[in-house]
Write an enzyme that holds these catalytic residues in place. Structure first.
Site, mmCIF file in Angstrom:
data_model
loop_
_atom_site.group_PDB
_atom_site.id
_atom_site.type_symbol
_atom_site.label_atom_id
_atom_site.label_comp_id
_atom_site.label_asym_id
_atom_site.label_seq_id
_atom_site.Cartn_x
_atom_site.Cartn_y
_atom_site.Cartn_z
ATOM 1 N N TYR B 110 0.971 -1.111 0.121
ATOM 2 C CA TYR B 110 -0.322 0.065 -0.034
ATOM 3 C C TYR B 110 0.910 1.579 0.026
ATOM 4 O O TYR B 110 1.992 1.322 0.585
ATOM 5 C CB TYR B 110 -1.293 0.133 1.682
ATOM 6 C CG TYR B 110 -2.467 -0.621 1.184
ATOM 7 C CD1 TYR B 110 -3.270 -0.851 0.707
ATOM 8 C CD2 TYR B 110 -1.734 -1.998 2.010
ATOM 9 C CE1 TYR B 110 -4.212 -1.358 1.149
ATOM 10 C CE2 TYR B 110 -2.991 -3.139 1.722
ATOM 11 C CZ TYR B 110 -3.954 -3.346 1.206
ATOM 12 O OH TYR B 110 -5.538 -3.300 1.624
ATOM 13 N N TYR B 149 -0.762 -10.438 0.944
ATOM 14 C CA TYR B 149 0.209 -9.441 1.908
ATOM 15 C C TYR B 149 0.224 -10.063 2.645
ATOM 16 O O TYR B 149 -0.891 -10.781 3.436
ATOM 17 C CB TYR B 149 0.343 -8.129 1.741
ATOM 18 C CG TYR B 149 -0.772 -7.372 1.727
ATOM 19 C CD1 TYR B 149 -1.007 -7.112 3.290
ATOM 20 C CD2 TYR B 149 -1.114 -7.231 1.258
ATOM 21 C CE1 TYR B 149 -1.952 -6.900 4.082
ATOM 22 C CE2 TYR B 149 -3.285 -6.836 1.927
ATOM 23 C CZ TYR B 149 -2.988 -6.221 3.272
ATOM 24 O OH TYR B 149 -4.084 -5.542 3.267
ATOM 25 N N ARG B 156 -3.191 -11.753 4.004
ATOM 26 C CA ARG B 156 -4.854 -11.303 3.008
ATOM 27 C C ARG B 156 -4.447 -12.124 1.970
ATOM 28 O O ARG B 156 -3.708 -11.941 1.348
ATOM 29 C CB ARG B 156 -4.437 -10.118 3.295
ATOM 30 C CG ARG B 156 -4.462 -8.646 5.183
ATOM 31 C CD ARG B 156 -5.532 -9.462 5.571
ATOM 32 N NE ARG B 156 -6.915 -9.835 5.096
ATOM 33 C CZ ARG B 156 -8.724 -9.163 4.731
ATOM 34 N NH1 ARG B 156 -7.954 -7.771 4.368
ATOM 35 N NH2 ARG B 156 -9.309 -9.061 3.934
ATOM 36 N N HIS B 159 -6.919 -8.495 -2.378
ATOM 37 C CA HIS B 159 -8.520 -7.692 -2.069
ATOM 38 C C HIS B 159 -8.754 -6.272 -2.035
ATOM 39 O O HIS B 159 -7.037 -5.317 -2.501
ATOM 40 C CB HIS B 159 -8.974 -7.926 -0.032
ATOM 41 C CG HIS B 159 -8.313 -7.305 0.451
ATOM 42 N ND1 HIS B 159 -7.248 -7.968 0.803
ATOM 43 C CD2 HIS B 159 -7.679 -5.802 1.425
ATOM 44 C CE1 HIS B 159 -6.076 -6.919 1.598
ATOM 45 N NE2 HIS B 159 -7.425 -6.074 1.641
ATOM 46 N N HIS B 161 -10.526 -2.391 -1.226
ATOM 47 C CA HIS B 161 -11.823 -1.785 0.288
ATOM 48 C C HIS B 161 -12.522 -0.962 -0.082
ATOM 49 O O HIS B 161 -12.777 -0.395 -1.741
ATOM 50 C CB HIS B 161 -10.501 -0.869 1.287
ATOM 51 C CG HIS B 161 -9.903 -1.775 1.939
ATOM 52 N ND1 HIS B 161 -10.554 -2.353 2.846
ATOM 53 C CD2 HIS B 161 -8.581 -2.539 0.935
ATOM 54 C CE1 HIS B 161 -9.566 -3.208 3.041
ATOM 55 N NE2 HIS B 161 -8.395 -3.194 2.764
#
Lengths: 208, 242
Positions: B110, B149, B156, B159, B161
């Site tokens: 991110y 990640y 995770r 995905h 959000h």
């Protein structure tokens, strides 16, 4: 044969996670993609009403400040009218006020601050009157479904005592968790609202 | 502002289709979950109204994550389209809903100072997008498929959000979208907070070959259901002008 009324199931909530700023408040992540930001200053020079600052803090179950969350705020204007077509009260809109804001922490003290105006009284469900209040919605890592609460104003004691939503909270002592004390600082009204996610003073959260 | 005929109160929320507030396997919920019951609040104007976004300025690339973070080239990774409909519980379109997304880059990193994963940032990828649904409740994004990640010893699944602001405050929803066929979905502690497998399945976008863009992008379909409104509002709060 009679078929039951079938509704679709609401999509499940998931936590906003630790990186929510990227999408919801990119100014806090250094991302400059968007022209319009949903910030924490709700007023401009033409907004009608008393200028106030709401300083909210969020505490976890160990009384540690939550620094990575986001609070959304929705409120009526100074005359008690929401900027939405579903509000059909005979009250004026304020073209310089949307009533919507978002705040992330901006200090190490973990203060989520909104610069706004004090809302007016809004008609209640039964034609009664709700005390002035702002609606808050809290998301963060570890919060699986956004938490709805309201903040009321301590200097509105008679209106608060008559407020139908506060009165619907069976435990009188818990109503106090929604009432923010007022102080003056540099000539400006500051309301401090401490949100406790757990513990003796756990804030009232609503199932809307 | 658009005229709407009815802004009734919302159908009560079925909390059993959502994660509980405290979910021990997702350990970050331990200290941040209220332990007392939510207090039921019968709808008032505060809940049936909500922010509207007709004054928001949208740029052409706001829903195009391939372009809106690009500086001197295009981002690395698989080019994809994500699209779908925002509906209410009656199956009706929710127009003018604000849909905001954020995600990791193709490596699973991110663009956020708190993300310490060793995978690299992509100088041409920001990871945030926004759009309004159209009259049919449809939205569309173009982006890069995010990478998986690690979080501690867990991983995770890939995905995105999603944040959705519908027509009323009580409809506000944040969720996460996963990708069909990802074996990490079933072992993820955050997915595991969802109480039923049917509700998990509704968060999994399916490949939508009809929407593939030739020589450009694959496509996924992800529909979102927000709370429905009852047909009528109660008498007394219609206000003074009725």
């Amino acid at each position: 044969m009679i078929a039951p009324v079938k509704l679709l199931t609401e999509t499940a909530s998931q936590t906003a996670g630790p990186y929510l700023h990227i999408g919801l408040a990119p100014q806090y992540a250094g991302i400059t993609t968007f022209k319009t930001l949903f910030g924490s200053v709700l007023t401009d020079a033409n907004t009608r009403g008393e200028r106030i600052r709401i300083e909210a803090r969020i505490f976890d179950g160990l009384n540690t400040p939550v620094l990575d969350g986001l609070i959304e705020l929705w409120q009526a204007n100074a005359g008690g009218r929401y900027r939405h077509p579903g509000d059909r009260q005979n009250k004026a809109l304020d073209e310089s006020f949307t009533g919507y804001g978002r705040a992330c922490f901006d200090t190490e003290a973990g203060i989520y601050a909104f610069d706004t105006i004090k809302p007016g009284t809004v008609c209640g469900r039964l034609g009664d009157h709700m005390a002035p209040h702002v609606n808050l919605w809290i998301v963060a890592r570890g919060i699986n479904i956004g938490l709805h609460t309201r903040m009321y104003f301590a200097d509105e004691a008679p209106a608060n005592a008559a407020d139908p939503v506060l009165r619907s909270i069976e435990w009188e002592i818990r109503r106090q968790t929604l009432i923010a004390p007022r102080q003056e600082r540099d000539g400006k009204a500051i309301y401090s609202f401490d949100i406790h996610l757990q513990g003796e003073t756990e804030t009232v959260f609503f199932d809307l | 502002m658009k005229k709407h005929s009815s802004f009734g109160e919302f159908v009560p929320r079925d909390l059993n289709v959502h994660p509980a507030t405290y979910t021990p396997k997702y350990r970050f919920s331990e200290l941040r979950s209220p332990r007392r019951s939510l207090i039921p609040l019968a709808s008032t104007l505060s809940e049936i109204t909500g922010p509207t976004f007709d004054q928001v300025t949208f740029e052409r690339a706001d829903n195009d994550l391939i372009l809106n973070g690009a500086h001197d080239g295009l981002p690395l990774g698989e080019r994809i389209v994500i699209h779908g409909y925002v509906l209410d519980q009656w199956g009706r379109a929710v127009p003018d809903a604000l849909v905001e997304i954020w995600q990791a880059n193709a490596s699973g990193r991110y663009r956020h100072k708190k993300d310490q994963y060793l995978a690299p940032l992509d100088p041409n990828f920001g990871g945030s997008g926004r759009t309004l649904t159209d009259a049919e409740g449809h939205y569309r994004f173009r982006t890069i498929r995010p990478g998986a990640y690690p979080v501690g010893l867990d991983w995770r699944p890939a995905h995105i959000h999603f944040s959705i602001s519908g027509s009323g405050w009580a409809q506000r929803l944040i969720t996460q979208m996963y990708f069909e066929g990802d074996p990490l979905i079933r072992s993820c502690p955050i997915v595991g907070t969802i109480p039923t497998s049917a509700q998990i399945d509704r968060l999994i976008a399916v490949q939508d070959e009809a929407q593939f863009v030739t020589m450009d992008s694959r496509a996924y379909r992800f529909d979102i259901v927000l709370r429905g409104r009852r047909a009528t509002w109660f008498e007394n709060t219609q206000g003074d002008d009725t």
